[in-house]
Scaffold this active site. Structure first.
Site: not given
Length: 542
Positions: A380, A469, A514, A516
């Site tokens: 990210c 965002r 993400h 994870e």
């Protein structure tokens, strides 16, 4: 018909109700039952999405785009069942819904009160959508005695009477402290906690006692007598080397047997714990060790990176190595040379985050990894910083920056104002609300044929969970690809960059999502398994 298990906590917070709930869910699943886990949080926030990671820890995102408590990550990792937005409720969300209904006139002029309106809303949430499950485990956040939790305790008390006989049981998790000067474990805090619970009208069926050493039989007998539970229902919950030991440890203490006995289930199906013995064996008997530097900005609270920590451990299980984590605050690199910190590690991971603080340090970590051929994983924000670093150092865009940090002439990373979610257009304004307005949940991505990341996934179409965002500006793609940074993954419409990599680097991958969040101990995420494999290879070169 679903049976309900309510898990409450007492004495102090952070005793591990989430792990206990997840482990019990795993044990019931090992016996062939269908299990659902849910978290009821008493705080007034609608969800944890706008809360500081330093205060609340990680925000766990579900496929359907809910920002939830980190305990839902434990639920998913232990059971393998994907959670959804209906598995986490807060006081804020309950009140928001009730007030909206009152404004519409749905209550037909009635005076709105905690009982019955708030408690009825909580009960409706607990009972909704459980037709396909044998057991529903509901964890109540906080501890007994917290004023904000009283409506939740009242709701589950009422449910004990509303449901058919043997339809619900209560488990209470407490602390049994050891007093060194007295040389003994003390039962009194647990006695007081149970008395508080009974004053509300809830009699626990099972006591789980957290302790740092074995609880003597005499203390267990005392707890049974004064807390009005069966002697066999006093379960000691001892510290273990890894959280993946917990299901086996609780089974050895008889937790799942006691739960089934409380429901009158006899004979009970035998458990199959091979999955967990295999996971624990992989952790206990590694064949090597690698060191991964996590260069972040919330390193003071490890819970801010809970899923990340577990996913790295899963990658270690996949490669039968121990993964040692070296936590580095990214701001340090803005005053000091990164080399002394990073030259001894086998891999560098820059995780997600928000805001300008520490961003330059994260870029310097990416630069070190790129120049010294150390495996790099940017997640990210970590991908965005790697792209800005490459834009500055390789593409000659000296003022490359992100609009998250303020106005810039070179918005290599910029605010997203619209994107597609399925067949619908999502739109956001820069001055809009912060809560629930990011690109949240599962989105598809298309990977470039022959790219490193496509080979890792074993395909070119993936779905991963997002929470961001800001997005890499595809207008800079051509300049960056001329310098070797490959935009290997894009959204299906080709508008949003999803992954980047360097083809001439042993392992340098950035992802906007993400991964994870979808890793499991018995099914490690392929990116983490591959990253740790690359770290193992790097360790052999040192």
């Amino acid at each position: 018909m679903a049976r309900y298990i309510f898990i409450t906590g007492g004495v102090v917070s952070s005793l591990g109700k989430g792990i206990a709930s997840a482990a019990l869910g795993a044990l019931l699943e090992s016996r062939g039952y269908r299990v659902r886990l849910r978290k009821l949080d008493p705080y007034l926030n609608v969800d944890p999405g706008t809360m500081s990671p330093m205060q609340h820890g990680e925000v766990f995102v579900t496929d359907d785009g809910a920002e939830t408590d980190l305990d839902l990550g434990h639920y998913e990792r232990f059971t393998g069942r994907p959670a959804n937005r209906m598995d986490n409720i807060t006081t804020g969300r309950i009140y928001k819904d009730i007030i909206a209904r009152e404004r519409r006139g749905d209550y037909l002029g009635a005076t709105i009160q905690v009982i019955p309106h708030v408690t009825d809303a909580i009960k409706a949430f607990i009972l909704d959508g459980n037709e396909d499950y044998d057991f529903v485990l509901c964890e109540i956040g906080g501890t007994v005695g917290d004023i904000e939790a009283l409506p939740f305790f009242e709701a589950i008390r009422q449910l004990g009477n509303d449901l058919p006989r043997n339809g619900a049981i209560y488990i209470h998790l407490t602390l049994m402290p050891y007093i060194p000067t007295a040389g003994e474990l003390k039962t009194k805090p647990t006695q007081h906690s149970v008395r508080e619970l009974r004053a509300i009208g809830i009699q626990p069926d099972i006591l789980m006692v957290r302790a740092d050493r074995n609880v003597p039989a005499e203390e267990r007998r005392k707890l049974s007598q004064f807390c009005n539970v069966r002697p066999s229902a006093v379960i000691q919950a001892l510290d273990v080397a890894t959280i993946y030991d917990v299901p086996i440890a609780y089974h050895n203490q008889g937790l799942d047997d006691e739960v089934l006995a409380a429901f009158g289930i006899d004979p009970a199906p035998k458990p199959n714990l091979k999955r967990w013995t295999s996971v624990v064996d992989g952790i206990r008997n590694p064949e090597g060790e690698v060191t991964i530097a996590i260069v972040g900005k919330y390193t003071g609270l490890k819970d801010a990176y809970k899923s990340l920590i577990e996913a790295l451990q899963h990658g270690g299980i996949a490669n039968r190595v121990k993964v040692k984590l070296d936590w580095i605050e990214s701001e340090i690199f803005e005053q000091e040379d990164p080399a002394p910190y990073l030259e001894r590690v086998n891999g560098i991971l820059v995780p997600g985050g928000f805001g300008e603080r520490g961003s330059e340090g994260k870029m310097l970590a990416a630069r070190f990894a790129r120049q010294h051929k150390v495996p790099y994983f940017g997640i990210c924000f970590g991908m965005q910083m790697a792209v800005i670093e490459a834009a500055r150092a390789l593409a000659g865009i000296e003022k490359a920056s992100s609009t998250e940090f303020g106005p810039t002439d070179e918005p290599v990373v910029g605010l997203m104002t619209e994107w597609m979610k399925g067949n619908e257009l999502e739109q956001r304004a820069a001055e809009g609300d912060l809560g629930g307005t990011m690109r949240l949940g599962a989105y598809d991505a298309v990977l470039k044929e022959g790219s490193k990341i496509a080979k890792i996934y074993g395909g070119t179409r993936i779905s991963e969970r997002h929470r961001h965002r800001y997005e890499v500006n595809r207008s800079y793609r051509e300049k960056l690809e001329e310098k070797g940074m490959v935009f290997a993954g894009m959204s299906p419409d080709g508008l949003l960059p999803e992954t980047v990599e360097f083809a001439d680097h042993p392992w340098f991958i950035g992802v906007q999502y993400h991964p994870e969040l979808k890793s499991r101990p018995f099914a490690p995420h392929p990116l983490f398994a591959s990253f740790i494999e690359a770290a193992v290879e790097q360790s052999r070169l040192v």
